[in-house]
Design a protein around this motif. Sequence first.
Motif, PDB file in Angstrom:
ATOM      1  N   LEU A  80       4.411 -23.736  43.171  1.00  0.00           N
ATOM      2  CA  LEU A  80       4.712 -22.556  43.970  1.00  0.00           C
ATOM      3  C   LEU A  80       3.430 -21.917  44.479  1.00  0.00           C
ATOM      4  CD1 LEU A  80       7.396 -20.932  41.613  1.00  0.00           C
ATOM      5  CD2 LEU A  80       7.734 -22.640  43.409  1.00  0.00           C
ATOM      6  N   ARG A  81       3.435 -21.618  45.772  1.00  0.00           N
ATOM      7  CA  ARG A  81       2.289 -20.926  46.349  1.00  0.00           C
ATOM      8  C   ARG A  81       2.811 -19.706  47.123  1.00  0.00           C
ATOM      9  NH1 ARG A  81      -0.915 -18.279  50.254  1.00  0.00           N
ATOM     10  NH2 ARG A  81      -3.080 -18.953  50.075  1.00  0.00           N
ATOM     11  N   GLY A  82       2.719 -18.540  46.497  1.00  0.00           N
ATOM     12  CA  GLY A  82       3.172 -17.319  47.132  1.00  0.00           C
ATOM     13  C   GLY A  82       2.108 -16.721  48.015  1.00  0.00           C
ATOM     14  N   GLY A  83       2.488 -15.697  48.770  1.00  0.00           N
ATOM     15  CA  GLY A  83       1.552 -15.039  49.663  1.00  0.00           C
ATOM     16  C   GLY A  83       0.520 -14.223  48.905  1.00  0.00           C
ATOM     17  N   SER A  84      -0.642 -14.053  49.501  1.00  0.00           N
ATOM     18  CA  SER A  84      -1.711 -13.294  48.854  1.00  0.00           C
ATOM     19  C   SER A  84      -1.300 -11.847  48.630  1.00  0.00           C
ATOM     20  CB  SER A  84      -2.980 -13.346  49.718  1.00  0.00           C
ATOM     21  OG  SER A  84      -2.727 -12.834  51.016  1.00  0.00           O
ATOM     22  N   GLU A  85      -0.382 -11.327  49.459  1.00  0.00           N
ATOM     23  CA  GLU A  85       0.047  -9.941  49.327  1.00  0.00           C
ATOM     24  C   GLU A  85       0.864  -9.709  48.060  1.00  0.00           C
ATOM     25  OE1 GLU A  85       3.192 -12.136  51.669  1.00  0.00           O
ATOM     26  OE2 GLU A  85       1.007 -12.091  51.558  1.00  0.00           O
ATOM     27  N   ALA A  86       1.350 -10.773  47.411  1.00  0.00           N
ATOM     28  CA  ALA A  86       2.183 -10.625  46.209  1.00  0.00           C
ATOM     29  C   ALA A  86       1.580 -11.341  45.006  1.00  0.00           C
ATOM     30  CB  ALA A  86       3.595 -11.155  46.485  1.00  0.00           C
ATOM     31  N   ILE A  87       0.279 -11.567  45.026  1.00  0.00           N
ATOM     32  CA  ILE A  87      -0.350 -12.409  44.004  1.00  0.00           C
ATOM     33  C   ILE A  87      -0.177 -11.871  42.587  1.00  0.00           C
ATOM     34  CG2 ILE A  87      -2.624 -11.324  44.371  1.00  0.00           C
ATOM     35  CD1 ILE A  87      -1.954 -15.036  43.488  1.00  0.00           C
ATOM     36  N   GLU A  88      -0.309 -10.555  42.389  1.00  0.00           N
ATOM     37  CA  GLU A  88      -0.190  -9.997  41.036  1.00  0.00           C
ATOM     38  C   GLU A  88       1.242 -10.125  40.521  1.00  0.00           C
ATOM     39  OE1 GLU A  88      -2.738  -9.183  39.302  1.00  0.00           O
ATOM     40  OE2 GLU A  88      -4.137  -9.383  40.981  1.00  0.00           O
ATOM     41  N   SER A  89       2.195  -9.844  41.379  1.00  0.00           N
ATOM     42  CA  SER A  89       3.605  -9.956  40.990  1.00  0.00           C
ATOM     43  C   SER A  89       3.956 -11.401  40.662  1.00  0.00           C
ATOM     44  CB  SER A  89       4.508  -9.451  42.124  1.00  0.00           C
ATOM     45  OG  SER A  89       4.188  -8.132  42.488  1.00  0.00           O
ATOM     46  N   VAL A 109       0.247 -21.644  42.114  1.00  0.00           N
ATOM     47  CA  VAL A 109      -1.123 -21.747  42.611  1.00  0.00           C
ATOM     48  C   VAL A 109      -1.820 -20.408  42.346  1.00  0.00           C
ATOM     49  CG1 VAL A 109      -2.573 -22.072  44.644  1.00  0.00           C
ATOM     50  CG2 VAL A 109      -0.473 -23.425  44.366  1.00  0.00           C
ATOM     51  N   GLN A 110      -2.892 -20.444  41.582  1.00  0.00           N
ATOM     52  CA  GLN A 110      -3.522 -19.219  41.095  1.00  0.00           C
ATOM     53  C   GLN A 110      -4.576 -18.649  42.036  1.00  0.00           C
ATOM     54  OE1 GLN A 110      -2.802 -17.625  37.944  1.00  0.00           O
ATOM     55  NE2 GLN A 110      -1.011 -18.970  38.011  1.00  0.00           N
ATOM     56  N   THR A 111      -4.701 -19.242  43.192  1.00  0.00           N
ATOM     57  CA  THR A 111      -5.683 -18.766  44.167  1.00  0.00           C
ATOM     58  C   THR A 111      -4.999 -18.447  45.481  1.00  0.00           C
ATOM     59  OG1 THR A 111      -7.648 -19.377  45.441  1.00  0.00           O
ATOM     60  CG2 THR A 111      -6.182 -21.156  44.821  1.00  0.00           C
ATOM     61  N   THR A 112      -5.586 -17.558  46.257  1.00  0.00           N
ATOM     62  CA  THR A 112      -5.062 -17.235  47.580  1.00  0.00           C
ATOM     63  C   THR A 112      -5.745 -18.067  48.666  1.00  0.00           C
ATOM     64  OG1 THR A 112      -6.657 -15.414  47.810  1.00  0.00           O
ATOM     65  CG2 THR A 112      -4.487 -14.877  46.902  1.00  0.00           C
ATOM     66  N   ASP A 113      -6.561 -19.019  48.269  1.00  0.00           N
ATOM     67  CA  ASP A 113      -7.252 -19.892  49.217  1.00  0.00           C
ATOM     68  C   ASP A 113      -6.220 -20.736  49.976  1.00  0.00           C
ATOM     69  OD1 ASP A 113      -8.804 -21.681  50.605  1.00  0.00           O
ATOM     70  OD2 ASP A 113      -9.964 -22.374  48.876  1.00  0.00           O
ATOM     71  N   ARG A 114      -6.174 -20.573  51.288  1.00  0.00           N
ATOM     72  CA  ARG A 114      -5.190 -21.282  52.097  1.00  0.00           C
ATOM     73  C   ARG A 114      -5.427 -22.789  52.150  1.00  0.00           C
ATOM     74  NH1 ARG A 114      -3.863 -17.550  57.426  1.00  0.00           N
ATOM     75  NH2 ARG A 114      -3.061 -15.730  56.276  1.00  0.00           N
ATOM     76  N   ALA A 115      -6.640 -23.203  51.805  1.00  0.00           N
ATOM     77  CA  ALA A 115      -6.947 -24.629  51.839  1.00  0.00           C
ATOM     78  C   ALA A 115      -6.087 -25.416  50.856  1.00  0.00           C
ATOM     79  CB  ALA A 115      -8.429 -24.855  51.540  1.00  0.00           C
ATOM     80  N   ARG A 150       8.853 -20.927  53.243  1.00  0.00           N
ATOM     81  CA  ARG A 150       9.765 -19.790  53.381  1.00  0.00           C
ATOM     82  C   ARG A 150       8.931 -18.571  53.765  1.00  0.00           C
ATOM     83  NH1 ARG A 150      14.355 -18.080  48.902  1.00  0.00           N
ATOM     84  NH2 ARG A 150      14.894 -16.054  49.747  1.00  0.00           N
ATOM     85  N   GLY A 151       9.029 -18.191  55.014  1.00  0.00           N
ATOM     86  CA  GLY A 151       8.224 -17.072  55.478  1.00  0.00           C
ATOM     87  C   GLY A 151       8.318 -16.926  56.979  1.00  0.00           C
ATOM     88  N   GLY A 152       7.251 -16.440  57.590  1.00  0.00           N
ATOM     89  CA  GLY A 152       7.234 -16.196  59.020  1.00  0.00           C
ATOM     90  C   GLY A 152       7.192 -17.478  59.836  1.00  0.00           C
ATOM     91  N   MET A 170       6.716 -25.277  47.087  1.00  0.00           N
ATOM     92  CA  MET A 170       7.324 -24.114  47.737  1.00  0.00           C
ATOM     93  C   MET A 170       6.200 -23.200  48.208  1.00  0.00           C
ATOM     94  SD  MET A 170      10.371 -22.633  48.175  1.00  0.00           S
ATOM     95  CE  MET A 170      10.964 -21.015  48.648  1.00  0.00           C
ATOM     96  N   ILE A 171       6.160 -22.948  49.507  1.00  0.00           N
ATOM     97  CA  ILE A 171       5.134 -22.080  50.086  1.00  0.00           C
ATOM     98  C   ILE A 171       5.858 -20.908  50.717  1.00  0.00           C
ATOM     99  CG2 ILE A 171       3.255 -21.927  51.754  1.00  0.00           C
ATOM    100  CD1 ILE A 171       3.132 -25.098  51.399  1.00  0.00           C
TER     101      ILE A 171
END
Length: 442
Positions: free
Chosen positions: A150-159, A184-190, A208-210, A125-126
Amino acid sequence: MNATSTPDYALALGSKAKVASALMAAAPSATKNIALRKLAALLRENTQALQIDNARDIDRATAAGLAAPMVDRLKLTPKVLETCAQGCEQLAAMADVIGEIIGMKQQPSGIRVGQMRVPIGVFGMIFESRPNVTIEAASLSIKSGNACILRGGSEAIESNKALAKLVQQALTESGLPADAVQLVQTTDRAVVGQLITMPQYVDVIIPRGGKGLIERISRDAKVPVIKHLDGNCHVYVDDPCDLAMAVKVADNAKTSKYSPCNAAESLLVARGVAATFLPLIGAVYAAKGVEMRCDAEALQILKRNEPLALVESASTAIKSGVTASLVAAQESDWYEEYLAPIISIKVVDGLDAAIAHINQYSSHHTDAILTRDHMHAQRFLREVDSASVMVNTSTRFADGFEYGLGAEIGISTDKFHARGPVGIEGLTSLKYVVLGDGEVRV
């Protein structure tokens, strides 16, 4: 994490998920339900702490100049968290469909053939912005006997980290593998690029996003994708209709919240009721600062009634710091998903024209008719080619929780496997089962 470790990190996530998926597929229904109820309790117990983590994300996003609708999607309010908790409990109370056998039929050969519902296995889930998706995805994964990455957006990493920690706590305390839900514990898009090209570990990807994110995933993925690109949802006000109801629903569909994909972006009005209806809804939209992008006929009606309705309401809006406007629509407006206080408005001849317009311009997400004509309603339901089609209610109900699915993993506008809000059954597959008593084929 440096770039050279990205493939190894992604492979580790995938291999752990694969092992956990086998354990989840075999997990008793009662155990999965215990985990879901524990997760609901943990969300309520940690509401205050979660909001502290969430505030860090919101402050960082605001400072970075993230658009207001996107910041709104980040918020983990007590109401949002309570809805997540209720979704977990709703899922726990639902029957477990895993292992269910349907359509069993005796064949002339003597064998009996049916289909069994089974978990998909591992889904990735991205998603962007909404941290509550972490709970929706995790809870559906648990109930459906899957594992997920699960890989959430970097803008919500702490949450997302805080929420994922509670999920894994609920899993381990219930005797289920913590790796059944991995964030996924990193915001690295790779890492995303790796996840979507690992069919040996990941069975389906759900972005799920833009639009940019979803187009990229759809283009580059080497595993199946469940997706929708846009939420250009329509409300069609028919002739005849209940005007008071139509105003209430058209208002709710647009203004209850501007940022979701199920918010109405286009309003179609039958010519027979346009002169009466448009000034009423125009006054409501003007008071709330909604910009109305109108075709020539709608614009003429609204301007003609401006001295009676729009000016008075707009002046009220201006006093509160909100402005409203009437604008001539461009062709591009009929396709647009605004996610903002903007709506396109068009007067149409009637039902046939409304259906034709929706099927041409809509994103096939959710479309509604407001009518008192039963036959018109039935035709709309049959002929509008969208994932959710509604009669006399708001498009804002196009949601897994509101549909009684407990939660949703996303909305699918695809026509295969899953369509509309994707709940438990959308995360399962059917395999054929054959029962015999020594029969052989001749």
